[in-house]
Design an enzyme around this catalytic site. Structure first.
Site, PDB file in Angstrom:
ATOM      1  NE  ARG A  35      -8.332  -6.220  65.573  1.00  0.00           N
ATOM      2  CZ  ARG A  35      -7.838  -6.767  64.426  1.00  0.00           C
ATOM      3  NH1 ARG A  35      -6.595  -7.533  64.616  1.00  0.00           N
ATOM      4  NH2 ARG A  35      -8.390  -6.436  63.279  1.00  0.00           N
ATOM      5  CG  ASP A  65      -7.099  -3.305  64.132  1.00  0.00           C
ATOM      6  OD1 ASP A  65      -7.966  -3.245  63.581  1.00  0.00           O
ATOM      7  OD2 ASP A  65      -5.969  -4.045  63.597  1.00  0.00           O
ATOM      8  CG  HIS A 111      -7.872  -2.485  60.165  1.00  0.00           C
ATOM      9  ND1 HIS A 111      -8.747  -3.765  60.993  1.00  0.00           N
ATOM     10  CD2 HIS A 111      -7.657  -3.008  59.108  1.00  0.00           C
ATOM     11  CE1 HIS A 111      -8.681  -4.683  60.214  1.00  0.00           C
ATOM     12  NE2 HIS A 111      -8.012  -4.233  59.001  1.00  0.00           N
ATOM     13  CD  GLU A 162      -8.101  -7.245  56.564  1.00  0.00           C
ATOM     14  OE1 GLU A 162      -8.409  -8.452  56.324  1.00  0.00           O
ATOM     15  OE2 GLU A 162      -8.051  -6.872  57.591  1.00  0.00           O
ATOM     16  CD1 TRP A 176      -1.169  -8.205  54.192  1.00  0.00           C
ATOM     17  CD2 TRP A 176      -2.365  -9.794  54.921  1.00  0.00           C
ATOM     18  NE1 TRP A 176      -2.328  -7.612  54.151  1.00  0.00           N
ATOM     19  CE2 TRP A 176      -3.190  -8.585  54.495  1.00  0.00           C
ATOM     20  CE3 TRP A 176      -3.121 -10.823  55.602  1.00  0.00           C
ATOM     21  CZ2 TRP A 176      -4.897  -8.573  54.596  1.00  0.00           C
ATOM     22  CZ3 TRP A 176      -4.558 -10.755  55.374  1.00  0.00           C
ATOM     23  CH2 TRP A 176      -5.313  -9.679  54.858  1.00  0.00           C
ATOM     24  CG  PHE A 196       3.105 -17.957  64.803  1.00  0.00           C
ATOM     25  CD1 PHE A 196       3.165 -18.356  63.611  1.00  0.00           C
ATOM     26  CD2 PHE A 196       4.292 -17.497  65.356  1.00  0.00           C
ATOM     27  CE1 PHE A 196       4.504 -18.647  63.039  1.00  0.00           C
ATOM     28  CE2 PHE A 196       5.774 -17.589  64.759  1.00  0.00           C
ATOM     29  CZ  PHE A 196       5.702 -18.497  63.561  1.00  0.00           C
ATOM     30  CG  ASP A 197      -3.651 -15.308  64.023  1.00  0.00           C
ATOM     31  OD1 ASP A 197      -2.604 -15.646  63.058  1.00  0.00           O
ATOM     32  OD2 ASP A 197      -4.792 -14.860  63.360  1.00  0.00           O
ATOM     33  CD1 TRP A 202      -2.903 -11.767  62.572  1.00  0.00           C
ATOM     34  CD2 TRP A 202      -3.285  -9.731  63.094  1.00  0.00           C
ATOM     35  NE1 TRP A 202      -2.052 -10.987  61.520  1.00  0.00           N
ATOM     36  CE2 TRP A 202      -2.330  -9.878  61.746  1.00  0.00           C
ATOM     37  CE3 TRP A 202      -3.641  -8.678  63.794  1.00  0.00           C
ATOM     38  CZ2 TRP A 202      -2.054  -8.681  61.331  1.00  0.00           C
ATOM     39  CZ3 TRP A 202      -3.351  -7.414  62.918  1.00  0.00           C
ATOM     40  CH2 TRP A 202      -2.578  -7.439  61.880  1.00  0.00           C
ATOM     41  CB  THR A 203      -4.685 -10.995  70.295  1.00  0.00           C
ATOM     42  OG1 THR A 203      -4.907  -9.631  70.008  1.00  0.00           O
ATOM     43  CG2 THR A 203      -3.434 -11.207  70.241  1.00  0.00           C
TER      44      THR A 203
HETATM   45  C1  ACM Z   1      -3.653  -8.340  58.015  1.00  0.00           C
HETATM   46  O1  ACM Z   1      -3.621  -9.461  58.662  1.00  0.00           O
HETATM   47  N1  ACM Z   1      -4.916  -7.702  57.825  1.00  0.00           N
HETATM   48  C2  ACM Z   1      -2.557  -7.746  57.705  1.00  0.00           C
END
Ligand code: ACM
Ligand code: ZN
Length: 768
Positions: A164, A193, A268, A334, A400, A426-427, A475-476
């Site tokens: 990202r 991704d 993804h 997803e 998750w 942590f995002d 996640w960024t």
């Molecule tokens: C995820 O947060 N989609 C693994």
């Protein structure tokens, strides 16, 4: 005091009269640490000894020499006679748990003993944590002590999404250094991704020539970035060459860190499709995604196309040449099944393989990849969606979406890594959100992370062994700079480090918090960005015995809470909170956290309390409310707090059964009106009850119906609605109120949950 007694007392306190040794502020807290008087001095006469036969120790020795050189300028001798010696003893015969170590420091010697490289390295890390963290002219004094230490879990992970936003090899090394300092040993590198393919694959050069570059829209929020137009320059991105990746793998190995590469599939992968459109179901060319706008973009591989599997096997073959890790992460999260439903190749695959649906097609995909990975003597790990449609035989699951995927997989005998969104993402926000950098959503404070135990309560003792450990995920989408990245990770990673390393009975929030200050100083000295913590005030009602009071607290053990109840803005001249505040009339409590005479909140936290005659009543439920929507406990219906128009924390929720709540007012009260507040939120499957019946009683045995209200708002109303159902009558002396709200048993026609049970949500039972 008799002479004898005073002598005895003197003897009893004697140990404290010895020169005091302050405990070093080591994070994570070692299993066992004893301090002794005196110091070992590191200087130019110090020599490091290790058995040359044990070449394996050498990278740790070099690491140590460099760190000492950096902070002091000293060049330690190696295996030469010296006045003070540091001995590193790697002994397979010793009985230390894996990655465990024994560190003993006397005036003349330091000895680190371990049975593995990791143990030696962690002994060195604990030693280094007792020293200054940046260049100093002070002498390097190590306090005499004995540490016996080993980790609670073998998977102590940190994840980083470099798709990202791209982070350079140097930033990744800094991330690895921080992990190593806190004894984290697994770096989950999210290399693929939709918005960027970051790993060079020699056989498919376009993956990085095309898939690693997009139109730069870093100045806009992720969700509002327009898609690229043909001809616009793809000027944001980057990737790692195989040479760079191998170097980082070696860099991490020296620091006892295994890198687990994540190569996302089957969803993804819009970036791979931008490079090679024939990998998707439609095979329509597309430009690399700029952000979160997916309109008309393909992001799945076609599961019916054999060429896709050859492609993935080629990619994974190169991946496994770079990364020696046992585990290969294949993503699996997803996956939008719609493109597969429309694709003749995917449908043909479903037919040919006798699969029931697209979930089983996903399972087919993952199982097939697992066979390939196992044939290369590696193991597959994936996000918890790989459970859907049937789990691959030997797969490890990364949980998750809460803990349930991990619990389910562990009960099936599979290994799991716990990384539930709460609190391991942590995002998410860690404070505020006022004044914090934009984080999208979520709220995972330092204390939430510290309090996390990776072993879910639902697992029995035999199943515990399947929990390999836990991991923090970064996640960024909203993180584009190194400074911001540091800020999101520090200090939450330190809290997680203690959760995955230290025995749970050694964990202590107050003690951690005080050790953390030393690390904050080091971060300041090193120019690292970090969050000072969460100073939000928690406002918790206590509704019992016919009375309401309010408890105020902050995560910071050193801060105080100041509050007002007259509507004014609380500051240093407001009341200091000491014990629960009685609330006897309708009012709004506003509160702030104060540390060192400074208000730590940009805006006060506030909560309105609406007082009525049922306040403080004890509520009993004929059918238990859902454990997922407990609000503040059973008496949430009598705490004076009204819910908001989203299914947040102030609502008691129940599904399947009717809500039948009986309130004991504690004593007889004269009342002429009763009511209940309910929520409808169509998209959340929450509907207003069909009917609400109100009954009252003086003795709790014989109830008299006072009225019944039929709901006239249709379940198909899309916008959230809060409705107060109520009934009036001539004044009565009443001690008990019973409210029966009939839950919608089937979601309405056209609703995504059509025919399935709906929910009833209630926030308050009122009496006047
Ligand atoms: C995820 O947060 N989609 C693994
Ligand atoms: Zn397809």
């Amino acid at each position: 005091m008799s002479f004898r007694l005073s002598v005895l007392l003197f003897i009893a306190v004697l140990p404290n009269l010895l020169p005091a040794q302050q405990l070093p502020s080591i994070i994570p807290q070692p299993v066992d640490m004893q301090m002794n008087p005196g110091f070992f001095i590191i200087d130019n006469n110090t020599s490091v000894h290790f058995d040359k036969q044990q070449k394996a120790t050498k990278p740790a020795v070099q690491f140590f020499l460099k760190m000492v050189q950096n902070i002091s300028g000293y060049s330690l001798k190696v295996n030469k006679p010296g006045k003070n010696t540091i001995n590193l003893i790697l002994s397979s015969a010793s009985h230390f748990p894996k990655e465990g170590y024994l560190l003993s420091v006397s005036n003349s010697n330091i000895t680190i003993k371990a049975s593995s490289y990791g143990g030696i390295f962690y002994g060195i890390q604990s030693l280094l944590q007792t020293l200054p963290q940046v260049r100093t002219n002070e002498s390097l004094q190590v306090p005499c002590m004995l540490i016996n230490d080993y980790p609670r879990f073998s998977w102590r992970g940190m994840h980083l999404d470099v798709s990202r936003h791209f982070f350079s090899a140097d930033v990744v090394k800094e991330y690895i250094d921080l992990m190593a300092l806190y004894k984290m040993n697994t770096f989950h590198w999210h290399l693929v991704d939709d918005q960027g393919w970051r790993i060079e694959i020699k056989k498919y050069p376009k993956l990085t020539q095309v898939g690693a570059w997009r139109v730069d829209q870093t100045d806009k929020l992720w969700g509002s970035r327009p898609q690229a137009k043909p001809g616009e320059p793809a000027n944001y991105g980057g990737f790692y060459t195989q040479q760079q990746l191998k170097e980082i793998v070696a860099y991490a190995k020296t620091r006892n860190i295994t890198i687990i590469p994540e190569i996302e599939m089957p969803g993804h992968v819009a970036s791979a499709i931008a490079a090679y459109p024939q990998l998707s179901c439609t095979q329509v060319p597309q430009l690399p995604l700029t952000g979160g706008n997916y309109t008309n973009m393909a992001s799945n591989y076609c599961a019916g196309n054999e060429a896709v599997f050859s492609f993935i096997e080629d990619v994974l073959t190169e991946v496994m040449e770079i990364f020696p890790s046992t585990y290969i992460h294949i993503g699996g999260d997803e996956v939008d099944k719609e493109p597969w439903k429309k694709c003749p190749h995917c449908q043909q695959r479903i037919q040919k393989e006798g699969l029931k649906n697209e979930e089983e097609l996903q399972s087919y995909f993952i199982k097939r990849i697992e066979r390939f990975i196992i044939s290369k003597k590696r193991k597959l790990i994936g996000w918890d969606e790989i459970l859907e449609g049937g789990l691959a035989p030997e797969a490890t699951v990364m949980s998750w979406r809460g803990e349930s995927g991990g619990i389910q997989a562990a009960k099936m005998g599979h290994d799991v890594v716990m990384t539930p969104g709460t609190p391991c993402y942590f995002d998410a926000y860690q404070a505020g959100p006022e004044g914090e950098p934009y984080a999208g959503g979520g709220f995972n404070t330092l204390k939430n992370v510290y309090d996390y135990d990776p072993i879910p309560k639902e697992l029995n003792a035999a199943e515990h062994q399947h929990v390999l450990g836990a991991q923090g995920n970064v996640w960024t989408e909203n993180i584009s700079t190194t400074e911001h990245l540091e800020y999101m990770v520090l200090p939450r990673m330190l809290a997680l480090a203690e959760s995955v390393w230290s025995p749970s009975d050694k964990k202590n929030w107050r003690d951690f918090y005080s050790r953390l200050k030393v690390h904050f100083t080091a971060f300041d000295q090193k120019g690292l960005h970090y969050s000072p913590g969460n100073f939000t005030v928690k406002i918790n009602p206590i509704s019992q015995g016919g009375k309401l009071s309010v408890n105020l607290s902050s995560d910071s053990p050193e801060a105080s809470v100041y509050y007002t109840s007259d509507g004014s803005v609380p500051g240093l001249s407001a009341s200091k909170y000491t014990s629960p505040i009685p609330v006897e009339s309708t009012q709004t409590i506003k509160a702030v956290t104060v540390l060192n005479d400074k208000v730590m909140n940009l805006v006060p936290v506030e909560q309105k309390f609406s007082i009525h005659k049922a306040i403080g009543g004890t509520v009993q439920y004929t059918n238990a409310p859902s454990k997922y929507y407990p609000a503040n406990g059973p008496n949430s219906l009598t705490d004076g707090i009204r819910g908001k128009s989203n299914p947040g924390k102030f609502w008691i929720g129940i599904s399947n059964d009717d809500l039948i709540a009986t309130v004991d007012l504690g004593s007889e009260k004269k009342i002429s009106k009763v009511g209940i507040g309910c929520l409808q939120s169509y998209k959340d499957w929450i509907f207003l009850p069909q009917t609400v019946k109100f009954e009252v009683s003086a003795d709790g045995q014989h109830f008299q119906e006072m009225g019944s209200v039929v709901n006239d708002i249709p379940a198909t109303a899309l916008n959230p609605i809060i409705r107060d159902f109520e009934t009036k009558f001539s004044s009565l002396n009443v001690r008990y109120i019973r409210v029966t709200a009939t839950t919608v048993k089937a979601c309405p026609k056209g609703h995504p949950g059509e025919g399935k049970p709906g929910w009833t949500f209630a926030d308050e039972i009122t009496a006047e």
